[in-house]
Design a protein around this motif. Structure first.
Motif, PDB file in Angstrom:
ATOM      1  N   ALA A  41       4.122  -1.067   5.706  1.00 40.49           N
ATOM      2  CA  ALA A  41       2.592  -0.566   6.173  1.00 40.49           C
ATOM      3  C   ALA A  41       2.103  -2.033   6.255  1.00 40.49           C
ATOM      4  N   ARG A  42       2.099  -2.883   5.480  1.00 39.03           N
ATOM      5  CA  ARG A  42       1.586  -4.226   5.521  1.00 39.03           C
ATOM      6  C   ARG A  42       1.843  -4.769   6.988  1.00 39.03           C
ATOM      7  N   GLY A  43       2.969  -4.663   7.320  1.00 41.66           N
ATOM      8  CA  GLY A  43       3.533  -5.416   8.682  1.00 41.66           C
ATOM      9  C   GLY A  43       2.898  -4.721   9.722  1.00 41.66           C
ATOM     10  N   ARG A  44       2.699  -3.531   9.775  1.00 42.63           N
ATOM     11  CA  ARG A  44       1.969  -2.653  10.713  1.00 42.63           C
ATOM     12  C   ARG A  44       0.402  -2.705  10.995  1.00 42.63           C
ATOM     13  N   ILE A  45      -0.007  -2.924   9.634  1.00 43.04           N
ATOM     14  CA  ILE A  45      -1.478  -3.271   9.489  1.00 43.04           C
ATOM     15  C   ILE A  45      -1.650  -4.636  10.257  1.00 43.04           C
ATOM     16  N   ASP A  46      -0.993  -5.653   9.685  1.00 40.06           N
ATOM     17  CA  ASP A  46      -1.278  -6.908  10.098  1.00 40.06           C
ATOM     18  C   ASP A  46      -1.063  -7.042  11.603  1.00 40.06           C
ATOM     19  N   ALA A  47      -0.178  -6.247  12.364  1.00 39.98           N
ATOM     20  CA  ALA A  47       0.049  -6.283  13.647  1.00 39.98           C
ATOM     21  C   ALA A  47      -1.405  -5.771  14.406  1.00 39.98           C
ATOM     22  N   GLU A  48      -1.966  -4.726  13.828  1.00 40.60           N
ATOM     23  CA  GLU A  48      -3.211  -4.296  14.362  1.00 40.60           C
ATOM     24  C   GLU A  48      -4.412  -5.058  13.971  1.00 40.60           C
ATOM     25  N   VAL A  49      -4.317  -5.875  12.926  1.00 39.08           N
ATOM     26  CA  VAL A  49      -5.414  -6.510  12.407  1.00 39.08           C
ATOM     27  C   VAL A  49      -4.887  -8.075  12.030  1.00 39.08           C
ATOM     28  N   PRO A  50      -4.656  -8.893  12.852  1.00 42.54           N
ATOM     29  CA  PRO A  50      -3.834 -10.193  12.625  1.00 42.54           C
ATOM     30  C   PRO A  50      -4.602 -10.948  11.549  1.00 42.54           C
ATOM     31  N   GLY A  51      -3.860 -11.471  10.492  1.00 36.87           N
ATOM     32  CA  GLY A  51      -4.553 -12.351   9.240  1.00 36.87           C
ATOM     33  C   GLY A  51      -5.203 -11.371   8.479  1.00 36.87           C
ATOM     34  N   ALA A  52      -5.040 -10.230   8.441  1.00 38.17           N
ATOM     35  CA  ALA A  52      -5.693  -9.448   7.356  1.00 38.17           C
ATOM     36  C   ALA A  52      -5.148  -9.787   5.995  1.00 38.17           C
ATOM     37  N   ASP A  53      -5.945  -9.647   5.076  1.00 36.52           N
ATOM     38  CA  ASP A  53      -5.572  -9.798   3.598  1.00 36.52           C
ATOM     39  C   ASP A  53      -5.309  -8.636   3.017  1.00 36.52           C
ATOM     40  N   LEU A  54      -3.792  -8.338   2.685  1.00 38.59           N
ATOM     41  CA  LEU A  54      -3.372  -7.209   2.450  1.00 38.59           C
ATOM     42  C   LEU A  54      -2.296  -7.198   1.349  1.00 38.59           C
ATOM     43  N   PRO A  55      -3.057  -7.665   0.067  1.00 37.92           N
ATOM     44  CA  PRO A  55      -2.079  -7.656  -1.345  1.00 37.92           C
ATOM     45  C   PRO A  55      -1.574  -6.082  -1.431  1.00 37.92           C
ATOM     46  N   THR A  56      -0.522  -5.898  -2.108  1.00 36.73           N
ATOM     47  CA  THR A  56       0.088  -4.680  -2.375  1.00 36.73           C
ATOM     48  C   THR A  56       0.092  -4.469  -3.866  1.00 36.73           C
ATOM     49  N   GLU A  57       0.081  -3.286  -4.450  1.00 35.32           N
ATOM     50  CA  GLU A  57       0.243  -2.587  -5.794  1.00 35.32           C
ATOM     51  C   GLU A  57       1.368  -1.811  -5.831  1.00 35.32           C
ATOM     52  N   LYS A  58       2.324  -1.910  -6.239  1.00 37.00           N
ATOM     53  CA  LYS A  58       3.397  -0.771  -6.486  1.00 37.00           C
ATOM     54  C   LYS A  58       3.321   0.200  -7.839  1.00 37.00           C
ATOM     55  N   ALA A  59       2.925   1.227  -7.518  1.00 33.44           N
ATOM     56  CA  ALA A  59       2.709   2.267  -8.574  1.00 33.44           C
ATOM     57  C   ALA A  59       3.100   3.739  -8.161  1.00 33.44           C
ATOM     58  N   ASP A  60       4.045   4.323  -9.006  1.00 32.30           N
ATOM     59  CA  ASP A  60       4.343   5.877  -8.697  1.00 32.30           C
ATOM     60  C   ASP A  60       3.102   6.691  -9.427  1.00 32.30           C
ATOM     61  N   LEU A  61       2.070   7.348  -8.699  1.00 34.64           N
ATOM     62  CA  LEU A  61       0.930   7.581  -9.359  1.00 34.64           C
ATOM     63  C   LEU A  61       1.481   9.234  -9.937  1.00 34.64           C
ATOM     64  N   SER A  62       2.688   9.528  -9.916  1.00 36.02           N
ATOM     65  CA  SER A  62       3.068  10.797 -10.646  1.00 36.02           C
ATOM     66  C   SER A  62       3.508  10.415 -12.048  1.00 36.02           C
ATOM     67  N   LEU A  63       3.300   9.203 -12.407  1.00 39.02           N
ATOM     68  CA  LEU A  63       3.566   8.619 -13.798  1.00 39.02           C
ATOM     69  C   LEU A  63       2.466   8.107 -14.276  1.00 39.02           C
ATOM     70  N   LEU A  64       1.646   8.861 -15.385  1.00 45.23           N
ATOM     71  CA  LEU A  64       0.495   8.219 -16.072  1.00 45.23           C
ATOM     72  C   LEU A  64       0.777   6.874 -16.561  1.00 45.23           C
ATOM     73  N   ALA A  65       1.833   6.658 -17.181  1.00 45.51           N
ATOM     74  CA  ALA A  65       2.190   5.180 -17.509  1.00 45.51           C
ATOM     75  C   ALA A  65       1.913   4.195 -16.458  1.00 45.51           C
ATOM     76  N   GLU A  66       2.463   4.624 -15.335  1.00 46.99           N
ATOM     77  CA  GLU A  66       2.324   3.495 -14.288  1.00 46.99           C
ATOM     78  C   GLU A  66       0.891   3.550 -13.768  1.00 46.99           C
ATOM     79  N   VAL A  67       0.043   4.636 -13.728  1.00 48.44           N
ATOM     80  CA  VAL A  67      -1.330   4.542 -13.547  1.00 48.44           C
ATOM     81  C   VAL A  67      -2.149   3.634 -14.379  1.00 48.44           C
ATOM     82  N   ARG A  68      -1.836   3.819 -15.705  1.00 44.28           N
ATOM     83  CA  ARG A  68      -2.382   2.830 -16.672  1.00 44.28           C
ATOM     84  C   ARG A  68      -2.063   1.517 -16.463  1.00 44.28           C
ATOM     85  N   ASP A  69      -0.894   0.981 -16.148  1.00 44.14           N
ATOM     86  CA  ASP A  69      -0.472  -0.080 -15.847  1.00 44.14           C
ATOM     87  C   ASP A  69      -1.346  -0.779 -14.366  1.00 44.14           C
ATOM     88  N   LEU A  70      -1.248   0.183 -13.496  1.00 46.37           N
ATOM     89  CA  LEU A  70      -2.211  -0.141 -12.405  1.00 46.37           C
ATOM     90  C   LEU A  70      -3.398  -0.382 -12.455  1.00 46.37           C
TER      91      LEU A  70
END
Length: 284
Positions: A41-70
């Motif tokens: 997804a970051r690659g596709r957005i960067d292709a549309e908006v070159p140079g975009a600042d797109l940090p990523t955060e991996k989290a499974d939002l079906s798990l409350l423990a991961e939501v808390r960590d996020l």
């Protein structure tokens, strides 16, 4: 540079919202549960908006423990200017997470409740716009939330979809309750119905009747660009600066069912949700 956070940003409406916010000059934090999909997804957005600042955060939002960590990772950073809660699923009504909770309920309602509350409490009065992507207020008027059983989907072949629909009503109720609590802080909270949109992948794990229903509607549905329009507009438009506690369809404020606006019902949902996620409840 202004910063936005978008959940469910690896495809469909969420990816288009993220792309539009990046094009508006924002750093956009992409939140998703799969590292590979985040990178693509970051690659596709960067292709549309070159140079975009797109940090990523991996989290499974079906798990409350991961939501808390996020939430802990995000609140350790400078507060965002925009948060778009977009992630949603239609899971089988009897599917439970490893934490013992119904997956649709957690992903669609408890995760945004926990994440947005946590972000708001750490915002330190910096102005921000929170946008909660919900559902069609006309259709949802017929499926009030069962406050005695938040995971209730009723009976019948479409019960997976009915559970999903009730969580979309929860999104509206939570938005109203959060907006009331944040009045005067500079943080606005508004809901948005994106429309009936094809290609979201919402129902790919639902029961066969629900998948067939989605397939039947798909040829007549708009694409993700149309679905992203109102949420992205709420996140950026000068027209809605300072506006809070409303629900929008096609950029117009609309009413939602009385069972979603009743303050006592909204407060009960707030407190039930707080108990489930481990946050303070009454008057919190």
């Amino acid at each position: 540079m202004p910063k936005a956070i978008v959940t469910g940003a690896t495809s469909g409406i969420g990816e288009v919202i993220a792309c539009r916010l990046a094009a508006a000059g924002m750093t956009v934090v992409l939140v998703g549960r799969d590292a590979g999909r985040l990178d693509r997804a970051r690659g596709r957005i960067d292709a549309e908006v070159p140079g975009a600042d797109l940090p990523t955060e991996k989290a499974d939002l079906s798990l409350l423990a991961e939501v808390r960590d996020l939430a802990a990772r995000l609140t350790a950073q400078p507060p965002p200017d925009v948060v778009v809660s977009n992630a949603a699923v239609v899971a089988p009504v009897d599917e439970r997470t490893p934490e013992g909770l119904q997956r649709t309920l957690v992903t669609n309602h408890l995760a945004p409740y926990l994440l947005l509350r946590s972000l708001a409490e750490a915002q330190d009065r910096k102005p921000a716009r929170y946008v909660i992507v919900g559902g069609d207020p006309r259709g949802l008027a017929r499926v009030p939330v069962n406050l005695d059983d938040l995971a209730d989907g009723g009976g019948g072949p479409l019960r997976d979809f009915m559970t999903y629909a009730r969580t979309k009503n929860m999104n509206a109720m939570f938005g109203y309750a959060l907006a009331r609590r944040l009045r005067g802080t500079g943080i606005t909270v508004n809901g948005a119905h994106p429309g009936i949109i094809r290609g979201t992948g919402l129902g790919r794990q639902a029961s066969r009747p629900v998948r067939l229903l989605g397939a039947a509607f798909s040829p007549f549905s708009a694409g993700p660009d149309a679905g992203a329009d109102t949420p992205a507009w709420l996140a950026t438009a000068p027209d809605v600066e300072g506006v809070t506690g409303r629900y929008y369809v096609r950029r117009r404020a609309v009413g939602t069912a009385p069972h979603t606006t009743d303050e006592a019902r909204c407060e009960r949902l707030w407190n039930l949700s707080a108990d489930l996620v481990g946050l303070r409840s009454a008057h919190g």
